[in-house]
Scaffold this active site. Structure first.
Site: not given
Length: 482
Positions: A37-41, A43-45, A154
């Site tokens: 559904l989403g990701e960043g440096t 974590a991933k969802v 944030d």
């Protein structure tokens, strides 16, 4: 030139491990993981389904090694404890925490109404009453969490979700702040967040009060909801910071006088004289049409907080991630996943049609083979200046040049939705959203020989049954129920 990080997709698949789901799906404990559904440096969802009761959840997957490397164990335990105790109707709930030997899994509430961000565009501002409704829910949620010692740091429309009834849900509360530390003076010192929404004292990096900084971000969000654009915007970062430091902004003429007054008190560059949450809640503009949140009482267990770092093998919270490697075919979407991506059954589609939105992900369908789709995407993206890495039917496209917000990165995955029909989902994982849509438009133009329908073409066919995906979902449900 396109590069691959795994063996060819023709590599024979291994037998499915005991306990894993078919079709290459990953199983973690009682949850079957689906698309990202989403990701960043950090974590991933992932979308996930509880196989025991059929409930749908979102699971945030965090690399345990990063937690240990940054000496964040005590902090993450504290954040998890607080998040599990937060039971506010406008905050995404955390249901449980699990861990494998390498990862930590946060099991979170899954909402289907999309992002509040998707309701906003340059020509799609909200009416004042509607903006006030969301702002009331936002202030309530943030103030409630502050009372329990949790600060977001944030806040931005992308972190504000909507449930199926259109109620606001704040996501990443507390968890987004994990890398940050409080020093001896009791103030936060890490500059974080999206620059346009960040308070001047945060940019200064001289220490700041988390509550006052969050309120500033809430003020920027209110402005964006009512104006349809940012109060502080500049392509030059130094110039942007100067505007924020001086609170240089102008309210558009359609703002009511009382709304202008409140926003100016919130966007006060001096945190010492900035209005407080308590004062906002008592403000006459804020109180108009106000509805108090309804709370639910539920028992909360904190047993899993310590258990996630217990590698003895005795903890019931220690799970094994099982998955099938070397897939011969793409993952097949199940009925719910089709529904959750269906335009007809997603409340967000109603807003999309009205607002002309800028979304961070999009998709198209194709009747070409999965291998041909991947090969064509690689061939089309490389000349556009993108490095392509392929892992079975998942791809990571990274722009070689840096754009407005750094390098554009696009996560792509091919799903099978019918025996001879595939859906390609493309999601911005880094960089600027507008640049992502420009890239997507150029890419799909180059892929016109394999694109059957784009998401825009699906919408034009109407929302009855959800267009292509909705009809597909309905057929899948009918098939599974027989």
């Amino acid at each position: 030139m396109a590069s691959r990080t795994t063996p060819s997709r023709s590599t024979p698949s291994r037998s499915t491990p005991s306990g894993s789901s078919s079709g290459g799906r990953t199983r973690v404990g009682k949850y079957e993981l689906g698309r990202t559904l989403g990701e960043g440096t950090f974590a991933k969802v992932k979308f996930a389904r509880n196989v025991e009761n059929g409930d749908n959840v979102a699971i945030k997957v965090i690399d345990k090694e990063k937690v240990l490397k940054n000496k964040m164990i005590a902090q993450i335990k504290r954040e998890i404890s607080t998040m599990k105790l937060i039971k506010h109707p406008n905050v995404i709930r955390m249901f449980e925490v699990m861990a494998s030997k390498t990862k930590i899994y946060f099991v979170l509430e899954f909402v289907t109404g999309g992002e509040l961000f998707d309701k906003i565009s340059s020509n799609g501002r909200l009416k004042e009453d509607e903006a006030r409704k969301y702002f009331q829910q936002l202030i309530n949620a943030v103030d409630y969490c502050h009372s329990r010692g949790v600060y977001h740091r944030d806040l931005k429309p992308e972190n504000l979700l909507l449930d199926a009834n259109g109620a606001l849900k704040v996501s990443d509360f507390g968890l987004s702040a994990l890398p940050q530390q409080v020093r001896e003076d009791g103030l936060l010192h890490t500059t974080c967040g999206t620059p346009n929404y960040v308070a001047p004292e945060v940019i200064n990096n001289k220490g700041y009060d988390g509550a006052k900084a969050d309120l500033w971000s809430c003020g920027v969000i209110l402005f964006v909801l009512m104006a349809g654009y940012l109060p502080f915007e500049d392509s030059n970062l130094t110039s942007l910071y100067k505007k924020i430091f001086k609170a240089e902004f102008t309210c558009p003429p359609w703002f009511s006088a009382s709304a202008k007054k409140l926003i100016k008190r919130i966007l006060d560059p001096n945190p010492a004289t900035r209005i407080t949450f308590a004062e906002v809640i008592e403000n006459e503009w804020f109180k108009k049409g106000y509805k108090a949140p309804k709370f639910e009482n539920a028992d909360v267990s904190l047993d899993d907080v310590d258990a996630i770092f217990d590698d003895s093998g005795e903890s019931k919270n220690l799970v094994v991630e099982r998955r099938e490697e070397g897939l011969k075919t793409p993952v097949t979407m199940n009925a719910f996943e089709l529904i959750s991506t269906s335009q007809g059954l997603n409340l967000g589609s109603l807003f999309e049609k009205q607002m002309g939105l800028v979304k961070r992900k999009t998709r198209f369908t194709s009747k070409s083979s999965a291998n041909e789709i991947v090969t064509k995407i690689e061939a089309a993206a490389a000349p556009m200046g993108f490095d392509v890495k392929t892992n079975n039917y998942k791809m990571k496209l990274t722009g070689e040049k840096s754009g407005r917000k750094g390098q554009l990165a696009v996560a792509t995955e091919v799903f099978q939705v019918a025996p001879s029909l595939y859906m390609v989902e493309m999601r911005k994982s880094g960089g600027d959203t507008l640049e992502f849509h420009k890239f997507y438009k150029n890419l799909t133009t180059g892929l016109k020989d394999i694109v059957w329908k784009t998401i825009d073409e699906e919408k034009e066919e109407g929302t009855d049954g959800g267009g292509t995906n909705g009809a597909m979902a309905n057929r899948t449900i009918a098939k599974q129920s027989t």
